[in-house]
Design a protein around this motif. Structure first.
Motif, short mmCIF file in Angstrom:
data_model
loop_
_atom_site.label_atom_id
_atom_site.label_comp_id
_atom_site.label_asym_id
_atom_site.label_seq_id
_atom_site.Cartn_x
_atom_site.Cartn_y
_atom_site.Cartn_z
N THR A 187 -4.51 -7.50 -4.95
CA THR A 187 -3.38 -7.28 -5.85
C THR A 187 -2.18 -6.78 -5.05
OG1 THR A 187 -3.94 -4.97 -6.30
CG2 THR A 187 -4.99 -6.66 -7.69
N VAL A 188 -1.02 -6.75 -5.68
CA VAL A 188 0.16 -6.21 -5.03
C VAL A 188 -0.07 -4.74 -4.67
CG1 VAL A 188 2.60 -5.62 -5.34
CG2 VAL A 188 1.71 -7.81 -6.19
N ARG A 189 -0.78 -4.03 -5.54
CA ARG A 189 -1.09 -2.63 -5.25
C ARG A 189 -1.93 -2.49 -3.99
NH1 ARG A 189 -0.44 1.74 -8.25
NH2 ARG A 189 0.13 0.44 -10.04
N ASP A 190 -2.90 -3.41 -3.79
CA ASP A 190 -3.73 -3.38 -2.58
C ASP A 190 -2.87 -3.60 -1.34
OD1 ASP A 190 -6.05 -3.05 -4.09
OD2 ASP A 190 -6.35 -5.21 -4.30
N LEU A 191 -1.99 -4.60 -1.40
CA LEU A 191 -1.13 -4.90 -0.26
C LEU A 191 -0.17 -3.74 0.02
CD1 LEU A 191 -0.22 -8.63 -1.07
CD2 LEU A 191 -1.97 -7.79 0.50
N ALA A 192 0.38 -3.18 -1.04
CA ALA A 192 1.31 -2.06 -0.87
C ALA A 192 0.61 -0.85 -0.28
CB ALA A 192 1.95 -1.71 -2.21
N ARG A 193 -0.61 -0.61 -0.71
CA ARG A 193 -1.37 0.53 -0.18
C ARG A 193 -1.62 0.36 1.31
NH1 ARG A 193 -5.61 -0.05 -2.98
NH2 ARG A 193 -4.89 1.17 -4.77
N HIS A 194 -1.95 -0.87 1.73
CA HIS A 194 -2.17 -1.11 3.15
C HIS A 194 -0.89 -0.90 3.95
CE1 HIS A 194 -2.52 -3.54 6.84
NE2 HIS A 194 -3.81 -3.22 6.80
N ALA A 195 0.25 -1.32 3.37
CA ALA A 195 1.53 -1.18 4.07
C ALA A 195 2.07 0.25 4.02
CB ALA A 195 2.56 -2.13 3.46
N GLY A 196 1.51 1.07 3.11
CA GLY A 196 1.97 2.44 2.99
C GLY A 196 3.21 2.59 2.15
N PHE A 202 7.31 -2.38 -2.18
CA PHE A 202 6.69 -3.43 -1.36
C PHE A 202 7.04 -4.82 -1.89
CE2 PHE A 202 3.22 -6.41 -0.63
CZ PHE A 202 3.11 -6.38 0.74
N ALA A 203 6.93 -5.00 -3.21
CA ALA A 203 7.21 -6.31 -3.80
C ALA A 203 8.66 -6.71 -3.58
CB ALA A 203 6.89 -6.28 -5.30
N ARG A 204 9.59 -5.74 -3.66
CA ARG A 204 11.00 -6.05 -3.46
C ARG A 204 11.27 -6.45 -2.01
NH1 ARG A 204 13.07 -2.00 -6.13
NH2 ARG A 204 13.11 -0.54 -4.38
N TYR A 205 10.69 -5.71 -1.07
CA TYR A 205 10.88 -6.04 0.34
C TYR A 205 10.26 -7.41 0.65
CZ TYR A 205 12.79 -1.69 2.19
OH TYR A 205 13.61 -0.64 2.49
N PHE A 206 9.09 -7.67 0.09
CA PHE A 206 8.41 -8.94 0.36
C PHE A 206 9.25 -10.11 -0.13
CE2 PHE A 206 5.28 -12.25 0.31
CZ PHE A 206 4.34 -11.89 1.26
N LEU A 215 2.03 -12.36 -4.62
CA LEU A 215 0.93 -13.12 -5.19
C LEU A 215 1.13 -14.63 -5.03
CD1 LEU A 215 0.06 -11.12 -8.43
CD2 LEU A 215 -1.06 -11.09 -6.21
N ARG A 216 2.37 -15.10 -5.12
CA ARG A 216 2.61 -16.53 -4.88
C ARG A 216 2.35 -16.86 -3.42
NH1 ARG A 216 8.30 -17.43 -8.20
NH2 ARG A 216 7.39 -17.43 -10.29
N TRP A 217 2.71 -15.94 -2.52
CA TRP A 217 2.43 -16.18 -1.10
C TRP A 217 0.93 -16.24 -0.86
CZ3 TRP A 217 -0.03 -13.07 2.58
CH2 TRP A 217 0.09 -13.52 3.92
#
Length: 222
Positions: A187-196, A202-206, A215-217
Motif C-alpha cells: 500500500t502507499v502507507r507501506d511505501l511511505a513507511r519504508h521511505a520514512g 510520500f504520494a505527493r512527492y512520488f 499504486l499505478r506505478w
C-alpha cells in the motif's frame, strides 16, 4: 528589468498597481530571485505583501509556469492544488510541502487562485479565464486571433522525461524495495513507511517525481 533570455522588460507601473487590479498574473521567473541571489531565495517581502493584500481584498491571483513559486512563498497556495512546469514540480513540492502539487495537468483553477504549467499552458489558462469571464465566444475569438486551440485536452504527462525515479533520488531505495516484493500486497502507507515519510507527503512527492501515483506505478511493474 533584465530577462533571462537577454532582453529587458519595461514595467511602467510598480507594486502599487496591485492595489486596484482585478486579476494579478505572476509570470515565470527564476525562483532564485534577483541576479546574484542565492538559489532558493524567496521574492522580496514587498512583493509577497502586495500579493497577499491583493488576494485578501478579493483579487484573482494567477501564475504562469514558475510564477507559482511566488504564490507559494506568499502562502496563497497553502492547502490548495496547484501546478507548475513539470521540471520544477518536484522542487515546488519539496520547498512548499503544504501545497498539493499536481505536475500532470496544464492548469488548475481553484477559484480566486489559478496556476498553470509551462508558458504555452499559460495561454491555455488565460483563455480559460477569458471563457469564464466573458463566455466561450470571446475566448474563441481570442484563440483565432492568436492561431491557437481554444481548448487543449491532455496534460503534461506526455512531456515528462521519467516514468520511474532515477537512482540517487529519495525514492529510488523505496522503489527498489517495492520491486523486490511485487508478489506481496503493498500500500502507499507501506511505501511511505519504508521511505520514512507521511503517506500523503510520500504520494505527493512520488507524483511530482514520476508523473503517476505509487499504486499505478506498482501496477505497471507487475
Amino acid at each position: 528589468m533584465p530577462s533571462t533570455t537577454g532582453f529587458s522588460i519595461h514595467a511602467p507601473l510598480g507594486l502599487e498597481a496591485l492595489n486596484s487590479a482585478d486579476t494579478v498574473i505572476v509570470p515565470g521567473y527564476e525562483p532564485g530571485g534577483e541576479p546574484g541571489d542565492e538559489p532558493g531565495d524567496e521574492p522580496p517581502p514587498a512583493v509577497l505583501h502586495a500579493l497577499q493584500a491583493a488576494a485578501s481584498r478579493g483579487a484573482r491571483v494567477v501564475s504562469v509556469c514558475t510564477g507559482a513559486f511566488a504564490l507559494a512563498a506568499a502562502g496563497l497556495l497553502d492547502g490548495r492544488r496547484a501546478t507548475t512546469h513539470w521540471r520544477a514540480a518536484t522542487e515546488l513540492a519539496a520547498r512548499y510541502p503544504q501545497v498539493e502539487v499536481d505536475p500532470v495537468v496544464l492548469y488548475v483553477d481553484d477559484g480566486r487562485v489559478a496556476t498553470s504549467a509551462g508558458v504555452a499552458a499559460g495561454i491555455d489558462l488565460c483563455l480559460h479565464l477569458v471563457r469564464t469571464d466573458h463566455g466561450a465566444d470571446a475566448a474563441d475569438r481570442v484563440a483565432r486571433r492568436m492561431v491557437v486551440a481554444p481548448h487543449r485536452d491532455g496534460g503534461q504527462a506526455q512531456y515528462l522525461q521519467r516514468i520511474a525515479p532515477p537512482s540517487g533520488t529519495g525514492l529510488a531505495g523505496t522503489c527498489a524495495w517495492a520491486l523486490e516484493r511485487l508478489a506481496e500486497p503493498s500500500t502507499v502507507r507501506d511505501l511511505a513507511r519504508h521511505a520514512g515519510w507521511a503517506p500523503r507527503t510520500f504520494a505527493r512527492y512520488f507524483l511530482a517525481e514520476t508523473g503517476t501515483t505509487p499504486l499505478r506505478w506498482l501496477t505497471a511493474q507487475g
